[in-house]
Enzyme design. Structure first.
Site, PDB file in Angstrom:
ATOM      1  N   ASN A 124       0.885  -1.174   0.000  1.00 51.58           N
ATOM      2  CA  ASN A 124       0.000   0.000   0.000  1.00 51.58           C
ATOM      3  C   ASN A 124       0.917   1.217   0.000  1.00 51.58           C
ATOM      4  O   ASN A 124       1.423   1.619   1.043  1.00 51.58           O
ATOM      5  CB  ASN A 124      -0.880  -0.039   1.252  1.00 51.58           C
ATOM      6  CG  ASN A 124      -1.675   1.236   1.444  1.00 51.58           C
ATOM      7  OD1 ASN A 124      -1.787   2.050   0.525  1.00 51.58           O
ATOM      8  ND2 ASN A 124      -2.225   1.415   2.635  1.00 51.58           N
ATOM      9  N   HIS A 167      -9.475   1.450   5.089  1.00 51.10           N
ATOM     10  CA  HIS A 167      -8.197   1.696   5.753  1.00 51.10           C
ATOM     11  C   HIS A 167      -8.399   2.715   6.875  1.00 51.10           C
ATOM     12  O   HIS A 167      -9.178   3.653   6.736  1.00 51.10           O
ATOM     13  CB  HIS A 167      -7.169   2.218   4.737  1.00 51.10           C
ATOM     14  CG  HIS A 167      -5.781   2.204   5.288  1.00 51.10           C
ATOM     15  ND1 HIS A 167      -5.335   3.171   6.153  1.00 51.10           N
ATOM     16  CD2 HIS A 167      -4.755   1.343   5.119  1.00 51.10           C
ATOM     17  CE1 HIS A 167      -4.085   2.902   6.494  1.00 51.10           C
ATOM     18  NE2 HIS A 167      -3.702   1.787   5.883  1.00 51.10           N
ATOM     19  N   GLU A 194      -5.129  -4.551  10.824  1.00 53.44           N
ATOM     20  CA  GLU A 194      -4.070  -3.553  11.001  1.00 53.44           C
ATOM     21  C   GLU A 194      -4.327  -2.728  12.262  1.00 53.44           C
ATOM     22  O   GLU A 194      -5.127  -1.781  12.231  1.00 53.44           O
ATOM     23  CB  GLU A 194      -4.045  -2.580   9.810  1.00 53.44           C
ATOM     24  CG  GLU A 194      -3.804  -3.229   8.471  1.00 53.44           C
ATOM     25  CD  GLU A 194      -3.241  -2.207   7.474  1.00 53.44           C
ATOM     26  OE1 GLU A 194      -2.117  -2.415   7.020  1.00 53.44           O
ATOM     27  OE2 GLU A 194      -3.916  -1.213   7.188  1.00 53.44           O
ATOM     28  N   GLY A 196       2.843   2.566  10.647  1.00 60.06           N
ATOM     29  CA  GLY A 196       3.854   3.614  10.475  1.00 60.06           C
ATOM     30  C   GLY A 196       4.619   3.979  11.728  1.00 60.06           C
ATOM     31  O   GLY A 196       5.319   4.989  11.755  1.00 60.06           O
ATOM     32  N   SER A 217       3.579  -1.741  10.258  1.00 58.57           N
ATOM     33  CA  SER A 217       5.032  -1.770  10.468  1.00 58.57           C
ATOM     34  C   SER A 217       5.697  -3.100  10.098  1.00 58.57           C
ATOM     35  O   SER A 217       6.680  -3.502  10.737  1.00 58.57           O
ATOM     36  CB  SER A 217       5.385  -1.382  11.905  1.00 58.57           C
ATOM     37  OG  SER A 217       5.049  -0.034  12.137  1.00 58.57           O
ATOM     38  N   GLY A 221       4.953   1.614   4.446  1.00 59.70           N
ATOM     39  CA  GLY A 221       6.278   2.227   4.267  1.00 59.70           C
ATOM     40  C   GLY A 221       7.299   1.315   3.594  1.00 59.70           C
ATOM     41  O   GLY A 221       7.999   1.736   2.658  1.00 59.70           O
TER      42      GLY A 221
HETATM   43  P1  PGA Z   1       2.965   0.553   7.480  1.00 62.13           P
HETATM   44  O1  PGA Z   1       1.496   0.770   6.878  1.00 62.13           O
HETATM   45  O2  PGA Z   1       3.482  -0.748   6.927  1.00 62.13           O
HETATM   46  O3  PGA Z   1       3.754   1.738   7.008  1.00 62.13           O
HETATM   47  O4  PGA Z   1       2.819   0.503   8.962  1.00 62.13           O
HETATM   48  C1  PGA Z   1       0.609  -0.290   6.700  1.00 62.13           C
HETATM   49  C2  PGA Z   1      -0.696   0.193   6.140  1.00 62.13           C
HETATM   50  O5  PGA Z   1      -1.131   1.301   6.504  1.00 62.13           O
HETATM   51  O6  PGA Z   1      -1.338  -0.489   5.321  1.00 62.13           O
END
Ligand code: PGA
Length: 236
Positions: A7, A84, A156, A162, A198, A220
């Site tokens: 994503n 999301h 999530e 993040g 993350s 990320g």
């Molecule tokens: P992240 O985001 O891997 O940067 O934590 C995941 C997401 O929001 O789908």
């Protein structure tokens, strides 16, 4: 093998998208969800299967600024993320909006990645399972259940997105088992559940040990070529 979905949010500009494509070993079994303007770039220049990050609740017509499910299908997008936490938080999306979006995606045969997850307050008060269960039921009670196999859930935790923080493997197993059992009991369907929040080079090996996790929704780390290659190589 686990499903890997990137994503990319709005992290990358045009040149960076090209660098990402050139710097990664793209595979058809890995799904990338870029911003709308780059869907074509991925389709033309990479082997990745392509998804979108959002879709309009409405069908084609007078909805300035929106992108419809039919447009996504004709462009070549095979998946779309809905629900999301960033859409829920910054754009006020509620279960009823998510129901409309999923309905549009079903009409066009686009597979759905449906995100759920608790914030830190809910996690600390011990109500995570009640909360994510409610998120699932509010949506699944109101969509065409004969098409549930078109839906993959992404669990999530908001506090893990993040932040570099992740739940323990036991915590992930606990919530994902609960979600799978709930869908089985209530709708008699076996559904795939991904983990997101993350996911990185540092924790991928440990996460890969969890059998019940069907894959990952990666933010990320899906924008950094070297790190994304590493994660893909761990899942062949
Ligand atoms: P992240 O985001 O891997 O940067 O934590 C995941 C997401 O929001 O789908």
């Amino acid at each position: 093998m686990k499903t890997i979905i990137g994503n990319q949010k709005t992290y990358l500009n045009a040149d960076e998208v090209n660098n990402f494509i050139n710097g990664t070993n793209s595979r058809e079994d890995v799904i990338i969800c870029p911003s709308y303007p780059f869907i074509n770039t991925y389709l033309e220049k990479s082997k990745y299967t392509v998804g979108a990050q959002n879709v309009s609740e409405k069908t084609n017509g007078g909805t300035t600024g929106e992108v419809s499910a039919s447009q996504l299908r004709t462009l070549g997008a095979k998946y779309c993320i809905v629900g999301h936490s960033e859409r829920r938080e910054y754009f006020g999306e509620k279960s009823e909006n998510i129901v409309n979006k999923i309905t549009r995606l079903f009409e066009e045969g686009i597979k759905v990645i449906f995100c759920i997850g608790e914030n830190l307050e809910l996690r600390e008060s011990g109500t995570t399972k009640d909360f994510v269960g409610k998120q699932v039921l509010e949506v699944f009670d109101n969509i065409d259940r004969t098409k549930l196999e078109e839906v993959t859930i992404a669990y999530e935790p908001i506090w893990a997105i993040g932040t570099g923080l992740t739940p323990t493997n036991e915590e992930i197993i606990d919530v994902i088992t609960y979600i799978k059992d709930l869908v089985k009991d209530k709708y008699d369907k076996e559904i795939k559940v991904l983990y997101g929040g993350s996911v990185s080079k540092k924790n991928i090996d440990e996460l890969n040990t969890i059998d019940i996790v069907d894959g990952y929704l990666i933010g990320g780390a899906s924008t950094k070529p070297e790190e994304f290659n590493y994660i893909m190589e761990r899942n062949v």
